[in-house]
Design an enzyme around this catalytic site. Structure first.
Site, PDB file in Angstrom:
ATOM      1  N   GLY A  21      31.264  36.994  49.346  1.00  0.00           N
ATOM      2  CA  GLY A  21      30.456  36.523  48.228  1.00  0.00           C
ATOM      3  C   GLY A  21      30.521  35.025  48.038  1.00  0.00           C
ATOM      4  O   GLY A  21      30.516  34.521  46.914  1.00  0.00           O
ATOM      5  N   ALA A  22      30.528  34.283  49.158  1.00  0.00           N
ATOM      6  CA  ALA A  22      30.787  32.842  49.090  1.00  0.00           C
ATOM      7  C   ALA A  22      29.519  32.005  48.988  1.00  0.00           C
ATOM      8  O   ALA A  22      29.588  30.780  49.102  1.00  0.00           O
ATOM      9  CB  ALA A  22      31.590  32.414  50.318  1.00  0.00           C
ATOM     10  N   ASN A  23      28.370  32.615  48.755  1.00  0.00           N
ATOM     11  CA  ASN A  23      27.135  31.846  48.700  1.00  0.00           C
ATOM     12  C   ASN A  23      26.867  31.232  47.326  1.00  0.00           C
ATOM     13  O   ASN A  23      25.970  30.410  47.177  1.00  0.00           O
ATOM     14  CB  ASN A  23      25.934  32.704  49.118  1.00  0.00           C
ATOM     15  CG  ASN A  23      25.778  33.933  48.250  1.00  0.00           C
ATOM     16  OD1 ASN A  23      26.568  34.867  48.378  1.00  0.00           O
ATOM     17  ND2 ASN A  23      24.783  33.949  47.370  1.00  0.00           N
ATOM     18  N   GLY A  25      28.648  30.629  42.936  1.00  0.00           N
ATOM     19  CA  GLY A  25      29.689  30.843  41.939  1.00  0.00           C
ATOM     20  C   GLY A  25      31.096  30.556  42.416  1.00  0.00           C
ATOM     21  O   GLY A  25      31.367  29.567  43.107  1.00  0.00           O
ATOM     22  N   GLY A  27      32.923  32.056  44.589  1.00  0.00           N
ATOM     23  CA  GLY A  27      33.103  32.107  46.037  1.00  0.00           C
ATOM     24  C   GLY A  27      32.718  30.807  46.713  1.00  0.00           C
ATOM     25  O   GLY A  27      33.420  30.326  47.611  1.00  0.00           O
ATOM     26  N   SER A 151      39.729  40.870  36.963  1.00  0.00           N
ATOM     27  CA  SER A 151      39.007  40.386  35.790  1.00  0.00           C
ATOM     28  C   SER A 151      39.813  40.722  34.549  1.00  0.00           C
ATOM     29  O   SER A 151      40.559  41.719  34.530  1.00  0.00           O
ATOM     30  CB  SER A 151      37.626  41.050  35.710  1.00  0.00           C
ATOM     31  OG  SER A 151      37.055  40.914  34.422  1.00  0.00           O
ATOM     32  N   TYR A 176      31.909  48.703  35.071  1.00  0.00           N
ATOM     33  CA  TYR A 176      32.361  47.419  35.634  1.00  0.00           C
ATOM     34  C   TYR A 176      33.856  47.234  35.402  1.00  0.00           C
ATOM     35  O   TYR A 176      34.596  46.864  36.323  1.00  0.00           O
ATOM     36  CB  TYR A 176      31.594  46.255  35.017  1.00  0.00           C
ATOM     37  CG  TYR A 176      32.113  44.905  35.463  1.00  0.00           C
ATOM     38  CD1 TYR A 176      31.825  44.429  36.737  1.00  0.00           C
ATOM     39  CD2 TYR A 176      32.922  44.132  34.632  1.00  0.00           C
ATOM     40  CE1 TYR A 176      32.326  43.203  37.170  1.00  0.00           C
ATOM     41  CE2 TYR A 176      33.421  42.904  35.061  1.00  0.00           C
ATOM     42  CZ  TYR A 176      33.121  42.446  36.322  1.00  0.00           C
ATOM     43  OH  TYR A 176      33.619  41.246  36.758  1.00  0.00           O
TER      44      TYR A 176
END
Length: 306
Positions: A21-23, A25, A27, A151, A176
């Protein structure tokens, strides 16, 4: 703990870091700092085009950055297996695996390609499978680390093992929280199992508090004008994304980190603040819960390890 900043990250030259998820935020911020400190960073992302744009932004920001993009859809076990196979072949030694990617649902229930509740499947089960499939590569490294992103919501959540997929009574926010509790249980149980196996790999946990990632405004956008107002007010209580990424960067790189440690913000209710060691919830730390979730995850994903 003294105030810790990204400037204190040790030289990562020669180390391979895989960040899911590094694309965007957290990440993207994490990947950028690792590249700045000379790691070779793999952006493991669902949307390759967005990943390439992120990689280009890192190269513009960091002179000489070593960064590349690999496709990984955590909501598909077939994609996880294919991606892990390619990563394992191309990188015999992996030093850091940062299980950063996360999904927040706003509306009705959705399922992954394998029929899992979307948030549990993406946030925890996909990462469980990926970690297991890359564990041999991590084991060849000198002091490899797996960082699981929790979280603050995990502290008010509960795992219903009779209905892990929330089919009986779905509520997006509750599901979530359960997915993040499951992620935390996974990180803690992984540490127990790595220790028992005598593995050199460390399992460490982190959470960002409430940061201004791309998920923050999304959590309110479905509520119209009132939601936009609440989101604006909420931003005043949060911390910048770069600061929210510090706990996971600390977990991944700081000297002296021990397996099983959990890092988050030091402030009120761990919403914001300097990096400090925090505690998982009682349920997350319960070995019986860890064993039960591990068994369920093995059965659901077909990935067995430790």
């Amino acid at each position: 703990m003294a105030v810790w900043t990204a400037d204190q990250i040790p030289d990562q030259r020669g180390r391979i870091a895989v960040v899911t998820g590094a694309n965007s935020g957290l990440g993207l911020s994490t990947a950028t700092e690792l590249a700045r400190h000379r790691a070779r960073v793999v952006l493991a992302v669902r949307n390759v085009r967005a990943g390439e744009e992120a990689a280009a932004s890192i190269r513009r920001t960091v002179t000489g950055a070593q960064v590349e993009v690999r496709e990984l859809d955590l909501a598909s076990l077939a994609s996880v297996r294919e991606s892990a196979k390619a990563l394992a072949a191309d990188f015999p030694v992996i030093d850091l695996l940062i299980n950063n990617a996360g999904l927040v649902l706003l509306g009705p229930a959705r399922t992954t390609a394998d029929g899992f509740e979307m948030q549990l499947g993406t946030n925890m089960l996909g990462h469980f499978a990926l970690t297991g499939l890359l564990l041999d590569n991590l084991g060849r490294a000198d002091a490899a680390r797996v960082v699981s992103l929790s979280s603050v919501t995990h502290k008010n959540a509960h795992l219903d093992f009779d209905d892990l997929m929330s089919r009986r009574d779905f509520a997006a926010a509750r599901a979530y929280g359960a997915s993040k509790l499951a992620t935390t249980v996974f990180g803690v149980e992984l540490d127990r199992r790595l220790r028992a196996a005598g593995s050199p790999v460390l399992s460490v946990l982190a959470h960002p508090g409430i940061s201004r990632s791309n998920l923050t405004p999304r959590a309110w956008e479905h509520r119209g004008r009132a939601g936009r107002i609440l989101a604006s007010v909420g931003l005043l209580m949060t911390q910048p994304t770069a600061r929210g990424a510090l706990p996971q960067l600390h977990a991944a790189t700081a000297p002296g980190v021990r397996g099983g440690q959990f890092f988050g913000p030091s402030g009120f209710r761990e919403i914001r603040g300097n990096v400090t060691e925090v505690r998982p919830s009682t349920e997350a730390a319960d070995p019986a819960v860890g064993r039960r979730l591990w068994s369920a995850a093995e059965s659901l994903t077909g990935v067995t390890y430790l």
